[in-house]
Design an enzyme around this catalytic site. Structure first.
Site, short mmCIF file in Angstrom:
data_model
loop_
_atom_site.label_atom_id
_atom_site.label_comp_id
_atom_site.label_asym_id
_atom_site.label_seq_id
_atom_site.Cartn_x
_atom_site.Cartn_y
_atom_site.Cartn_z
N THR A 1 -1.64 -1.69 -4.19
CA THR A 1 -3.08 -1.46 -4.00
C THR A 1 -3.42 -0.02 -4.37
O THR A 1 -2.64 0.91 -4.14
CB THR A 1 -3.50 -1.72 -2.54
N ARG B 1 -1.65 10.70 10.01
CA ARG B 1 -0.88 9.51 9.65
C ARG B 1 0.47 9.85 9.02
O ARG B 1 1.40 9.05 9.06
CB ARG B 1 -1.70 8.57 8.78
N ASN C 1 0.85 -1.19 0.00
CA ASN C 1 0.00 0.00 0.00
C ASN C 1 0.89 1.24 0.00
O ASN C 1 1.51 1.55 1.02
CB ASN C 1 -0.92 0.00 1.23
N GLU D 1 -8.84 -1.28 12.35
CA GLU D 1 -9.85 -0.81 11.40
C GLU D 1 -11.16 -0.56 12.14
O GLU D 1 -11.55 -1.35 13.01
CB GLU D 1 -10.06 -1.85 10.29
N ASP E 1 -0.92 -2.67 9.66
CA ASP E 1 -1.69 -3.85 10.04
C ASP E 1 -3.02 -3.93 9.30
O ASP E 1 -3.54 -5.03 9.09
CB ASP E 1 -1.94 -3.84 11.56
N ARG F 1 -6.86 1.16 -3.85
CA ARG F 1 -8.08 1.59 -3.14
C ARG F 1 -8.32 0.62 -1.98
O ARG F 1 -7.72 -0.47 -1.94
CB ARG F 1 -9.28 1.55 -4.09
#
Length: 373
Positions: free
Chosen positions: A55, A186, A23, A364, A82, A57
Site C-alpha cells: 500500500t 508509532r 503496509n 481508527e 489492525d 497511501r
C-alpha cells in the site's frame, strides 16, 4: 487455531495462492523486511504462493479489495496493524458480492504497533503470550497450517449516516485518546501505548453522554419475555444478523434487526446506564486490545457477543493505572474497582452530549457523534 468444540473449520487448499496486503509504514516500519525474512520462507515451505501488494497511501487496500477480481486467490493476508484489516473488511463489505467474498479466509500477520487481533488469535490458539517476532512466527505458523473458522463482525451506524463494519472494538474517551494521541510515537512500536497512557493520565478528562445496551443475558429483575422478540438469525459466516426472509434485495447489506433508528429512543427492554459521566467506554469483541492488553479474557472469535466496558467518572489516576497494569494479565476485573463496569451485550448505543473527544473503531479515528452497533 486449536479447534474448539462446536466450531466448524475449513482448510486452505494446497498449493495455496495468497494475496498479501502489506503496509510498509505500519508499526516501526519493518513490515516488509519482516515479511521477506520471517514469513516468506515459512509460506514457501507450506506450498503457499504469494502475490504481494504494497500500500502507498490510506484507503489503497480498501480500493484494491473493493474493485479487484479476487477469485484468483484462496486467501487474503494482511501484514500490518489492525487499521489495514479494518480497511480490507470495509472494502469487502462494499462489494456487490460481499456475501460470497466474506467467505474467503482472511489472515492477519502482526506488522503494526497494536496487533490486537493477532494477539487475540494467538491466545485462542492456546499459545503462550508473546510479542514482536515470536508473535509473527506463531501467526505465520497458523496460516501455514491452513485451518480457518468464522469471526464475528459488528455493524456500526452513526448519526451522520455512516455504516461501518468492525472486527475488534469501538471506543470513546480515555482508551481512544491513548490510541490516537500516541500515533506520533508509532516508531516505538508497542511502547507507544505505555507513553500515551501516562500522558493521558496526566490530563485525565471526563466525557458526558448516555450509554444504553441490550444485555446478552437477561439482567436481574427483567423478565425474559420482555426481551427482543426478533431473535437474531446468524448466517454462520461473519456473525451477520439477517432480516426476515424476503425483505432484502440481493447484494443488500444485512439488516440491523436489533436496532431502531438513532433518532428514536432505545427499545424499552434495553438497559440505560444511570450515570452520564464517563472516563472511557469501550466495546470489544476479541480478547486483546493490544499485544499486552488482555481486556476481555472471556471473548472468543465468534461468541456472538460484544464485551462492553465502561469507566465511570470519579476514578483516581492511581486506580486507573492499576487497572491498566492488571490488564496485561487479564486480571483487571478481579480488582473489583467500583468505577469499572463490564457487561456482555448484543447491541449498544452511545450518545455523547457534545462532540467532545475522539471515537475510534478498530483503532481508527471517527468523528464524535451518536453511534450504535
Amino acid at each position: 487455531l486449536s479447534p474448539h468444540p462446536g466450531d466448524s473449520y475449513g482448510v486452505l487448499p494446497r498449493p495455496c495462492r495468497a494475496l498479501v496486503l502489506l503496509n510498509p509504514q505500519s508499526g516501526a516500519g519493518r513490515a516488509l523486511e519482516d515479511f521477506e525474512v520471517v514469513v516468506q520462507p515459512m509460506l514457501a515451505d507450506a506450498d503457499i504462493a504469494t502475490t504481494v501488494f504494497i500500500t502507498e497511501r490510506p484507503h489503497h487496500a480498501h480500493e484494491k479489495v473493493r474493485d479487484e477480481d479476487l477469485s484468483q486467490w484462496d486467501t487474503l493476508v494482511v501484514m500490518a496493524g489492525d487499521g489495514l484489516l479494518y480497511e480490507v473488511v470495509n472494502g469487502l463489505m462494499e462489494r456487490p458480492d460481499w456475501e460470497d467474498t466474506m467467505k474467503k479466509p482472511l489472515c492477519i500477520l502482526p506488522g503494526g504497533s497494536g496487533n490486537a487481533l493477532a494477539a487475540s488469535i494467538n491466545h485462542y490458539a492456546g499459545n503462550d503470550h508473546v510479542a514482536k517476532k515470536k508473535l509473527l512466527m506463531n501467526c505465520t505458523f497458523i496460516l501455514c497450517k491452513g485451518l480457518h473458522t468464522q469471526m464475528d463482525l459488528v455493524s456500526l451506524s452513526t448519526a451522520s449516516g455512516k455504516r461501518l463494519f468492525s472486527f475488534l472494538g469501538f471506543g470513546w474517551g480515555f482508551i481512544s485518546d491513548v490510541d490516537i494521541d500516541s500515533e506520533k510515537y508509532r516508531r516505538l512500536g508497542n511502547a507507544r501505548f505505555t507513553l500515551g497512557t501516562l500522558q493521558c493520565l496526566a490530563k485525565l478528562r471526563v466525557y458526558q453522554g448516555r450509554l444504553s445496551y441490550l444485555p446478552a443475558v437477561p439482567e436481574q429483575g427483567i423478565p425474559p419475555a420482555s426481551r427482543d422478540p426478533h431473535t437474531p438469525v446468524t448466517n454462520g459466516q461473519a456473525g451477520c444478523i439477517l432480516a426476515p426472509a424476503g425483505t432484502e434485495a440481493a447484494g443488500a447489506l444485512p439488516a440491523d434487526s436489533l436496532l431502531v433508528p438513532l433518532c428514536q429512543p432505545v427499545p424499552a427492554h434495553w438497559t440505560v446506564v444511570p450515570e452520564e459521566e464517563f472516563v472511557s467506554v469501550y466495546a470489544i469483541y476479541q480478547s486483546h486490545l493490544g499485544t499486552n492488553l488482555l481486556m476481555a479474557p472471556a471473548a472468543q472469535l465468534h461468541d456472538g457477543c460484544i464485551h462492553l466496558f465502561y469507566l465511570k467518572a470519579g476514578i483516581s489516576r492511581m486506580a486507573l493505572l492499576k487497572i491498566f497494569l492488571a490488564m496485561a494479565r487479564g486480571t483487571h476485573l478481579d480488582l473489583n474497582c467500583p468505577h469499572l463496569h463490564y457487561v456482555p451485550v448484543q447491541a449498544f448505543r452511545l450518545e455523547p452530549r457534545a462532540a467532545a473527544g475522539i471515537m475510534t473503531v478498530d483503532g481508527e479515528a471517527l468523528a464524535c457523534e451518536p453511534v450504535q452497533g
